[in-house]
Scaffold this motif. Structure first.
Motif, PDB file in Angstrom:
ATOM      1  N   ARG A  58      -5.307  58.131   0.911  1.00  0.00           N
ATOM      2  CA  ARG A  58      -6.219  57.201   0.250  1.00  0.00           C
ATOM      3  C   ARG A  58      -7.449  56.926   1.113  1.00  0.00           C
ATOM      4  O   ARG A  58      -8.581  56.920   0.609  1.00  0.00           O
ATOM      5  N   ASP A  59      -7.248  56.735   2.399  1.00  0.00           N
ATOM      6  CA  ASP A  59      -8.369  56.471   3.301  1.00  0.00           C
ATOM      7  C   ASP A  59      -9.339  57.645   3.354  1.00  0.00           C
ATOM      8  O   ASP A  59     -10.560  57.460   3.361  1.00  0.00           O
ATOM      9  N   LYS A 106      -9.773  59.915   1.010  1.00  0.00           N
ATOM     10  CA  LYS A 106     -10.450  59.976  -0.290  1.00  0.00           C
ATOM     11  C   LYS A 106     -11.556  58.939  -0.368  1.00  0.00           C
ATOM     12  O   LYS A 106     -12.675  59.220  -0.839  1.00  0.00           O
ATOM     13  N   LEU A 107     -11.288  57.725   0.085  1.00  0.00           N
ATOM     14  CA  LEU A 107     -12.295  56.667   0.045  1.00  0.00           C
ATOM     15  C   LEU A 107     -13.474  56.968   0.963  1.00  0.00           C
ATOM     16  O   LEU A 107     -14.628  56.689   0.624  1.00  0.00           O
ATOM     17  N   GLY A 137     -15.192  60.427  -0.691  1.00  0.00           N
ATOM     18  CA  GLY A 137     -15.585  60.320  -2.090  1.00  0.00           C
ATOM     19  C   GLY A 137     -15.638  61.643  -2.828  1.00  0.00           C
ATOM     20  O   GLY A 137     -14.671  62.408  -2.836  1.00  0.00           O
ATOM     21  N   SER A 142     -13.309  65.330  -3.400  1.00  0.00           N
ATOM     22  CA  SER A 142     -12.937  65.916  -4.686  1.00  0.00           C
ATOM     23  C   SER A 142     -13.401  67.359  -4.786  1.00  0.00           C
ATOM     24  O   SER A 142     -12.648  68.242  -5.218  1.00  0.00           O
ATOM     25  N   ASP A 168     -12.947  63.726 -10.961  1.00  0.00           N
ATOM     26  CA  ASP A 168     -13.049  62.479 -10.199  1.00  0.00           C
ATOM     27  C   ASP A 168     -13.906  61.471 -10.962  1.00  0.00           C
ATOM     28  O   ASP A 168     -13.561  60.282 -11.068  1.00  0.00           O
ATOM     29  N   ARG A 180     -12.788  57.773 -12.445  1.00  0.00           N
ATOM     30  CA  ARG A 180     -13.533  56.541 -12.133  1.00  0.00           C
ATOM     31  C   ARG A 180     -14.033  55.866 -13.407  1.00  0.00           C
ATOM     32  O   ARG A 180     -13.975  54.634 -13.537  1.00  0.00           O
ATOM     33  N   ASP A 200      -7.678  49.497 -13.875  1.00  0.00           N
ATOM     34  CA  ASP A 200      -6.965  50.349 -12.923  1.00  0.00           C
ATOM     35  C   ASP A 200      -5.486  49.997 -12.799  1.00  0.00           C
ATOM     36  O   ASP A 200      -4.819  50.398 -11.852  1.00  0.00           O
ATOM     37  N   SER A 259      -5.761  54.248  -8.496  1.00  0.00           N
ATOM     38  CA  SER A 259      -6.972  55.021  -8.770  1.00  0.00           C
ATOM     39  C   SER A 259      -7.353  55.961  -7.635  1.00  0.00           C
ATOM     40  O   SER A 259      -7.748  57.110  -7.865  1.00  0.00           O
ATOM     41  N   ASP A 260      -7.231  55.487  -6.385  1.00  0.00           N
ATOM     42  CA  ASP A 260      -7.663  56.295  -5.240  1.00  0.00           C
ATOM     43  C   ASP A 260      -6.716  57.448  -4.935  1.00  0.00           C
ATOM     44  O   ASP A 260      -7.054  58.333  -4.140  1.00  0.00           O
TER      45      ASP A 260
END
Length: 229
Positions: free
Chosen positions: A47-48, A50-51, A54, A58, A104, A108, A116, A195-196
Motif C-alpha cells: 500500500r505504501d 502504491k501511494l 501512484g 500502475s 487505476d 479511483r 470506498d 482502494s489502495d
C-alpha cells in the motif's frame, strides 16, 4: 447467431481453467488480508509503495506482469513470429502500461462515485459498473481493435481491410462473454480490498491468468481475454 454462440462457447472453454485459478488466487489474497494478521506488514508495504508512486506504480507493474512476463513466456516457447519479437514485445508492454493507468483511474473514479467501503452493496455496484458499463462501452472495443492491428502485423493497410462488421458483431461480443465469466467474480475480489490495494491485487491475478492462458493456447495467445477492464 450460431457463429456467435460457437465463438462464445470457445472463449468460455478456453478461459475456464485460468478463470478458476484467477478466482482461487483472489480468494486466497482477500482471505489473507482479512483473516491472517501475519500478512498485515506485507500489505502495508504494498500500500505504501502504491501511494508513493501512484500512476507510475500502475503503469510499471501492469506492463511487467500483464505484458512483459507473459510475452517472455510465449517467446521462450517459440510462439512469436520470427522477425516480429521486438514489435510484439513492445506492443504488449506499452498496451498493458496504458491499461494499468486506465484501470487505476477506473478504480479511483468508482471510489469517488460509490465510496470506498468494502461492503456487499458497494462491491456489487462497482462490479456492475466495471463489467456492464466500462467493458462494453470502452475497454472491449478498444482492446479488440488494438489486437486486430497487432494481428495485421501492425500494417495499417491490412488493418483497414480487416476492419469489418464481424469485429463488432462476433469478435467483441464473444470476448465480452469470456470476460464476464472470468472477471465478474474476479472483480468482486478486487473491489473487496481497500482502494489502495485493488490495483496490486488486479496486477497479481492478471499475471497468473495470462500465463495460464498462454500455457494452454497452442498458438500465440490472444492476451486481450486476460482483462477488458
Amino acid at each position: 447467431m450460431k457463429e456467435l454462440t460457437r465463438m462464445c462457447a470457445r472463449g468460455v472453454r478456453a478461459n475456464l481453467i485460468p478463470g478458476v485459478a484467477l478466482q482461487a488466487i483472489g480468494l486466497v489474497v482477500v482471505g489473507a488480508y482479512y483473516f491472517v494478521p501475519a500478512t498485515s506488514g506485507f500489505f502495508e508495504f504494498v500500500r505504501d509503495v502504491k501511494l508513493e508512486y501512484g500512476y507510475w506504480y500502475s503503469a510499471v507493474t501492469t506492463a511487467v506482469f500483464g505484458g512483459l512476463i507473459p510475452f517472455l513466456y510465449i517467446y521462450a516457447t517459440g510462439r512469436v513470429k520470427k522477425g516480429s519479437a521486438l514489435a510484439i514485445g513492445a506492443f504488449f508492454v506499452f498496451a498493458w502500461m496504458e491499461k494499468g493507468i486506465e484501470v487505476d483511474f477506473l478504480y479511483r473514479f468508482q471510489a469517488v462515485l460509490f465510496g470506498d467501503a468494502a461492503n456487499a452493496a458497494t462491491v456489487a455496484k462497482k462490479v456492475a459498473f466495471d463489467q456492464f458499463v466500462y467493458c462494453p462501452l470502452w475497454s472491449a472495443p478498444v482492446t479488440a481493435i488494438l489486437y486486430r492491428w497487432k494481428d495485421c502485423d501492425f500494417s495499417w493497410a491490412r488493418f483497414k481491410r480487416s476492419f469489418d462488421r464481424e469485429l463488432f458483431t462476433l469478435h467483441i461480443p464473444s470476448v465480452l462473454v469470456s470476460t464476464w465469466m472470468v472477471w465478474i467474480p474476479g472483480t468482486a475480489f478486487v473491489y473487496s480490498m481497500p482502494s489502495d490495494l485493488q490495483l496490486p491485487l488486479f496486477t497479481l491475478v492478471l499475471c497468473f491468468f495470462v500465463l495460464l492462458v498462454s500455457a494452454l493456447e497452442k498458438d500465440e495467445p490472444q492476451i486481450e481475454v486476460g482483462r477488458n477492464a
